[in-house]
Enzyme design. Structure first.
Site, short mmCIF file in Angstrom:
data_model
loop_
_atom_site.label_atom_id
_atom_site.label_comp_id
_atom_site.label_asym_id
_atom_site.label_seq_id
_atom_site.Cartn_x
_atom_site.Cartn_y
_atom_site.Cartn_z
N ARG A 165 -0.61 -3.96 6.15
CA ARG A 165 -0.42 -5.10 5.26
C ARG A 165 0.12 -6.34 5.99
NH1 ARG A 165 -3.15 -2.08 3.45
NH2 ARG A 165 -3.10 -0.98 1.45
N SER A 216 1.00 -5.05 -5.89
CA SER A 216 2.18 -4.35 -5.37
C SER A 216 3.15 -5.33 -4.73
CB SER A 216 1.77 -3.29 -4.35
OG SER A 216 1.05 -2.25 -4.97
N GLU A 306 5.79 -6.93 0.19
CA GLU A 306 4.42 -7.20 0.64
C GLU A 306 4.03 -8.63 0.29
OE1 GLU A 306 -0.02 -5.58 -0.58
OE2 GLU A 306 1.62 -4.15 -0.47
#
Length: 310
Positions: A165, A216, A306
């Site tokens: 990520r 998320s 994230e």
């Protein structure tokens, strides 16, 4: 360029999937690379902060907005070149990832099925190395064209420093601007592609909330980077390919349904913070800290976001 080329005081909540964020002092919808070059040069000349905006997913904009320039990248070109067993996709950074997936599927190409249902642009996906089900866009990148100090430069996949990520473009000191991406996908029988898509659709069914969110909020846990004492606390059936879903930890802390203002931990997916209407960035930040401190207290580890903050 002059101030007349820019829209002013544009509310950024309308350009994010969270539907949160104050106004940008200046705003430009950049449809060409030249638009981006001129806008960056103008903001640099004015000693003004600028921000490159893609699809607005995975992004939290402050309630006060940005006292600077937001460049909304809209170069969405797509060219598919046949090269034997594979095809090369040349994609503008502003192209929607979902549309590229559909084009690839219709062209008999496999590899982007994980992107089904994921919002955002290809440029944003590259910066955050978007992915799902053990796959990510970095695995497919052949090269990326960027702007660096006003010049176009091509970077190899290795030079992009893809990791979980993340990429070099997500670092705090990054000044490179992604303008186009080259992906290499394999040809496959349509029946096998359809089967892969159905598998992803089935996996996503009913597992994601419908209210506005950024997806998320926290990165999942790569267990090899954490102490053995922590790993012993996790049931084996919760671990997939060496990763633990952070949603499990949040759920174990009893935080599903936790609400601050109009921001709530989703009852469906604990790693989603949903906007119930009129939510504030300040409340998102407060809820993030509640989650982080609760997980640290119960499990002894620190979880990392994230999302990107503006």
């Amino acid at each position: 360029m002059s101030e007349n080329n820019f829209e002013q005081n544009i509310v950024l909540a309308n350009f994010t999937t969270w539907r949160i964020g104050g106004p940008a002092k200046f705003f430009l919808r950049a449809k060409t690379i030249e638009d981006i070059k001129h806008a960056v040069a103008w903001s640099t000349e004015k000693n003004m902060q600028y921000f490159i905006l893609g699809g607005g997913s995975n992004l939290l904009v402050n309630d006060d907005g940005l006292d600077g320039l937001v460049i909304k990248v809209q170069n969405d070109s797509l060219e598919i070149i046949d090269e034997g067993d594979t095809k090369l996709l040349k994609i503008g950074a502003g192209a929607l990832l979902s549309k590229v997936f559909v084009s690839a599927k219709c062209d008999g190409l496999i590899g982007l099925e994980w992107a089904f249902g994921i919002p955002g642009t290809v440029g944003g996906a590259v910066c955050g190395n978007a992915g799902a089900y053990g796959e990510n866009i970095g695995m497919l990148v052949e090269s990326i064209d960027i702007l660096r100090s006003g010049e176009s430069i091509e970077l190899s996949s290795e030079e992009c420093q893809f990791s979980y990520r993340s990429s070099k473009f997500k670092s705090v000191d990054n000044q490179d601007i992604v303008i186009s991406v080259k992906l290499r996908l394999k040809k496959e029988e349509q029946s096998k592609i359809d089967e892969a898509v159905k598998s992803v659709m089935s996996s996503r069914q009913g597992r994601h909330p419908h209210e506005p969110s950024a997806g998320s909020v926290f990165k999942n846990i790569e267990l090899k980077n954490y102490p053995e004492e922590f790993q012993k606390l996790i049931p084996a059936n919760k671990i997939k390919s060496g990763f633990l879903a952070t949603a499990y930890l949040i759920d174990e802390c009893g935080l599903k349904g936790k609400q601050i203002g109009q921001i709530k931990v989703s009852d469906i997916h604990a790693n989603y913070l949903v906007n119930l209407g009129g939510g504030k960035a300040s409340d998102v930040k407060k809820l993030i800290e509640v989650i982080r401190s609760s997980v640290k207290e119960k499990f002894g580890i620190i979880i990392n976001e994230e999302i990107v903050f503006l």
